[in-house]
Design an enzyme around this catalytic site. Structure first.
Site, mmCIF file in Angstrom:
data_model
loop_
_atom_site.group_PDB
_atom_site.id
_atom_site.type_symbol
_atom_site.label_atom_id
_atom_site.label_comp_id
_atom_site.label_asym_id
_atom_site.label_seq_id
_atom_site.Cartn_x
_atom_site.Cartn_y
_atom_site.Cartn_z
ATOM 1 N N THR A 1 6.380 0.692 2.093
ATOM 2 C CA THR A 1 7.410 1.436 2.831
ATOM 3 C C THR A 1 6.692 2.378 3.788
ATOM 4 O O THR A 1 6.021 3.323 3.347
ATOM 5 C CB THR A 1 8.300 2.255 1.873
ATOM 6 O OG1 THR A 1 8.881 1.373 0.915
ATOM 7 C CG2 THR A 1 9.402 2.962 2.644
ATOM 8 N N LYS B 1 8.400 11.057 0.306
ATOM 9 C CA LYS B 1 7.760 10.353 1.430
ATOM 10 C C LYS B 1 8.817 9.609 2.260
ATOM 11 O O LYS B 1 8.834 9.691 3.483
ATOM 12 C CB LYS B 1 6.722 9.351 0.899
ATOM 13 C CG LYS B 1 6.050 8.537 1.996
ATOM 14 C CD LYS B 1 5.328 7.309 1.475
ATOM 15 C CE LYS B 1 6.292 6.199 1.108
ATOM 16 N NZ LYS B 1 5.687 4.877 0.977
ATOM 17 N N LYS C 1 15.130 -0.094 5.152
ATOM 18 C CA LYS C 1 14.616 0.519 3.925
ATOM 19 C C LYS C 1 14.760 2.041 3.967
ATOM 20 O O LYS C 1 15.215 2.657 2.998
ATOM 21 C CB LYS C 1 13.137 0.116 3.752
ATOM 22 C CG LYS C 1 12.408 0.801 2.632
ATOM 23 C CD LYS C 1 12.909 0.381 1.272
ATOM 24 C CE LYS C 1 12.200 1.143 0.171
ATOM 25 N NZ LYS C 1 12.790 0.913 -1.146
ATOM 26 N N LEU D 1 0.836 -1.201 0.000
ATOM 27 C CA LEU D 1 0.000 0.000 0.000
ATOM 28 C C LEU D 1 0.872 1.254 0.000
ATOM 29 O O LEU D 1 2.052 1.187 0.336
ATOM 30 C CB LEU D 1 -0.907 -0.045 1.232
ATOM 31 C CG LEU D 1 -1.907 -1.217 1.191
ATOM 32 C CD1 LEU D 1 -2.445 -1.538 2.582
ATOM 33 C CD2 LEU D 1 -3.049 -0.902 0.224
ATOM 34 N N PRO D 2 0.277 2.411 -0.357
ATOM 35 C CA PRO D 2 1.116 3.608 -0.502
ATOM 36 C C PRO D 2 1.820 4.048 0.782
ATOM 37 O O PRO D 2 3.019 4.298 0.768
ATOM 38 C CB PRO D 2 0.120 4.685 -0.976
ATOM 39 C CG PRO D 2 -1.019 3.935 -1.594
ATOM 40 C CD PRO D 2 -1.108 2.647 -0.828
HETATM 41 P P1 NAD Z 1 0.888 2.476 -6.265
HETATM 42 O O1 NAD Z 1 0.250 3.768 -5.912
HETATM 43 O O2 NAD Z 1 1.143 2.155 -7.690
HETATM 44 O O3 NAD Z 1 0.045 1.246 -5.630
HETATM 45 C C1 NAD Z 1 -0.619 1.300 -4.407
HETATM 46 C C2 NAD Z 1 -1.983 0.659 -4.605
HETATM 47 O O4 NAD Z 1 -2.652 0.593 -3.347
HETATM 48 C C3 NAD Z 1 -2.886 1.456 -5.554
HETATM 49 O O5 NAD Z 1 -3.297 0.635 -6.630
HETATM 50 C C4 NAD Z 1 -4.066 1.864 -4.666
HETATM 51 O O6 NAD Z 1 -5.314 1.874 -5.353
HETATM 52 C C5 NAD Z 1 -4.027 0.777 -3.618
HETATM 53 N N1 NAD Z 1 -4.727 1.120 -2.376
HETATM 54 C C6 NAD Z 1 -4.679 2.267 -1.653
HETATM 55 N N2 NAD Z 1 -5.464 2.156 -0.563
HETATM 56 C C7 NAD Z 1 -6.005 0.923 -0.606
HETATM 57 C C8 NAD Z 1 -6.911 0.202 0.228
HETATM 58 N N3 NAD Z 1 -7.418 0.770 1.336
HETATM 59 N N4 NAD Z 1 -7.261 -1.053 -0.109
HETATM 60 C C9 NAD Z 1 -6.757 -1.622 -1.231
HETATM 61 N N5 NAD Z 1 -5.907 -1.004 -2.082
HETATM 62 C C10 NAD Z 1 -5.543 0.253 -1.764
HETATM 63 O O7 NAD Z 1 2.257 2.451 -5.424
HETATM 64 P P2 NAD Z 1 3.518 1.487 -5.655
HETATM 65 O O8 NAD Z 1 4.507 2.160 -6.528
HETATM 66 O O9 NAD Z 1 3.013 0.135 -5.962
HETATM 67 O O10 NAD Z 1 4.145 1.517 -4.171
HETATM 68 C C11 NAD Z 1 3.582 0.768 -3.103
HETATM 69 C C12 NAD Z 1 4.541 0.834 -1.921
HETATM 70 O O11 NAD Z 1 5.810 0.303 -2.316
HETATM 71 C C13 NAD Z 1 4.808 2.251 -1.398
HETATM 72 O O12 NAD Z 1 4.872 2.219 -0.002
HETATM 73 C C14 NAD Z 1 6.151 2.598 -2.016
HETATM 74 O O13 NAD Z 1 6.878 3.545 -1.249
HETATM 75 C C15 NAD Z 1 6.838 1.240 -2.039
HETATM 76 N N6 NAD Z 1 7.885 1.094 -3.063
HETATM 77 C C16 NAD Z 1 7.691 1.516 -4.333
HETATM 78 C C17 NAD Z 1 8.700 1.352 -5.267
HETATM 79 C C18 NAD Z 1 8.522 1.816 -6.711
HETATM 80 O O14 NAD Z 1 9.507 1.824 -7.459
HETATM 81 N N7 NAD Z 1 7.319 2.174 -7.136
HETATM 82 C C19 NAD Z 1 9.913 0.750 -4.906
HETATM 83 C C20 NAD Z 1 10.073 0.284 -3.600
HETATM 84 C C21 NAD Z 1 9.048 0.460 -2.678
#
Ligand code: NAD
Length: 298
Positions: A95, A245, A170, A64-65
């Site tokens: 994260t 963030k 992380k 999740l975000p």
């Molecule tokens: P994203 O925004 O693409 O995906 C998050 C998903 O969570 C979205 O599809 C959103 O609709 C869903 N969501 C939000 N609230 C929800 C709920 N209550 N129930 C169900 N679904 C819900 O983000 P991402 O890039 O996939 O990143 C996710 C996590 O991973 C973050 O914490 C980010 O910091 C971490 N991260 C991302 C990356 C990257 O390169 N994108 C790398 C390492 C870590």
């Protein structure tokens, strides 16, 4: 084994896809219709709520975000912990701050549910390729259970210590990454201004002591590193708003521990400025634009 996956976005969608490719049955939920469609197309079982996905699940994985989403999903009267069975396991790969995962883990323990934090490194490319690094905070027994599914999504599973320490690893890694990217951007822009060919400069840095991931794999100057976001207008990378963030998490944790992080505070302001300028979704290597005249931007 019933696996539930909550949060099927850029990272979670690709991770769930790899579980499906490994032959697992995955019950998924996301708020986004687009994310659910991708998941269904890959063979996932779409659920109408997180609770429906998690009921009778042996393992729940969340991606999740931010912390507020993780708390909302797991805690409270209708949170997942209220429907999950005793003896099951939650793996949160988002994260977030270490304290939030400790709070959710404590609430889970009261219901006989195990929990670990397993944030990742490797970005969307690593998520798609199944080559993520997982930084796991868990006791030894929980770690072994989590490995059963993590092996399908990553190639390095690092045990960091007790619950919460995965998040510590992380946010410290991303603190260094945020600073090193700004440092490389500053050096590349200065070199170009002083008249050296950026490719020659990158060649020197990458065979000298300035070398790092930001200079070699993800150089912010366009067309230095193959496949880096700088070669495609800084699209489809690690969004500046996510780096912002993560730096906020490091600064918050440092404040609680009364530990100075001077450079982290400084670069946070640079990424903040980029978001204010409308570049929140560009890859964080676009920070080099803070140092370049308009016509030289990639
Ligand atoms: P994203 O925004 O693409 O995906 C998050 C998903 O969570 C979205 O599809 C959103 O609709 C869903 N969501 C939000 N609230 C929800 C709920 N209550 N129930 C169900 N679904 C819900 O983000 P991402 O890039 O996939 O990143 C996710 C996590 O991973 C973050 O914490 C980010 O910091 C971490 N991260 C991302 C990356 C990257 O390169 N994108 C790398 C390492 C870590």
């Amino acid at each position: 084994m019933k696996i539930a996956f909550i949060g099927l976005g850029n990272m979670g969608g690709a991770m769930a896809h790899n579980l499906l490719k490994a032959g697992q049955t995955v019950y998924g939920f996301d708020l986004s219709e687009k994310a659910l469609k991708h998941f269904a197309d890959a063979g996932g079982v779409v659920c109408s709520s997180p609770q429906q996905a998690a009921t009778e699940a042996d393992i729940v994985i969340s991606m999740l975000p931010a912390a507020k989403h993780v708390r909302e999903v797991y805690l409270g009267e209708t949170g997942l912990l209220s429907v999950m069975k005793a003896g099951s396991l939650c793996i949160d790969s988002s994260t977030i701050d270490p304290q939030s995962v400790k709070d959710v883990a404590a609430a889970a323990a009261q219901k006989g549910i195990a929990m670990c934090d397993a944030p990742v490194s490797g970005g969307t490319i690593g998520a798609q390729a199944g080559t993520l690094t997982f930084m796991v905070g868990a006791d030894a027994q929980t770690l072994e259970r989590a490995k059963q599914v993590l092996v399908h999504m990553g190639k390095n599973i690092v045990h960091c210590g007790d619950v919460g320490t995965g998040q510590v690893a992380k946010i410290c890694n991303n603190l260094i990454l945020g600073i090193s990217m700004a440092a490389v951007a500053e050096g590349m822009a200065l070199g170009a201004k002083l008249g050296i060919d950026p490719e020659a400069l990158a060649g020197v840095i990458n065979s000298s002591s300035g070398r790092c991931w930001s200079s070699e794999v993800c150089n912010p100057w366009p067309n230095i590193s193959p496949n880096a976001p700088a070669a495609r207008g800084y699209q489809d990378g690690f969004a500046t708003q996510l780096m912002l963030k993560d730096l906020g998490l490091a600064i918050e944790a440092a404040g609680q521990a009364k530990q100075p992080i001077l450079l982290g505070g400084l670069v946070q302001q640079l990424y903040q400025q980029m978001c204010l300028q409308g570049n929140a979704t560009l890859d964080f290597s676009s920070i080099i634009q803070q140092y370049l005249p308009q016509q030289a931007q990639g």
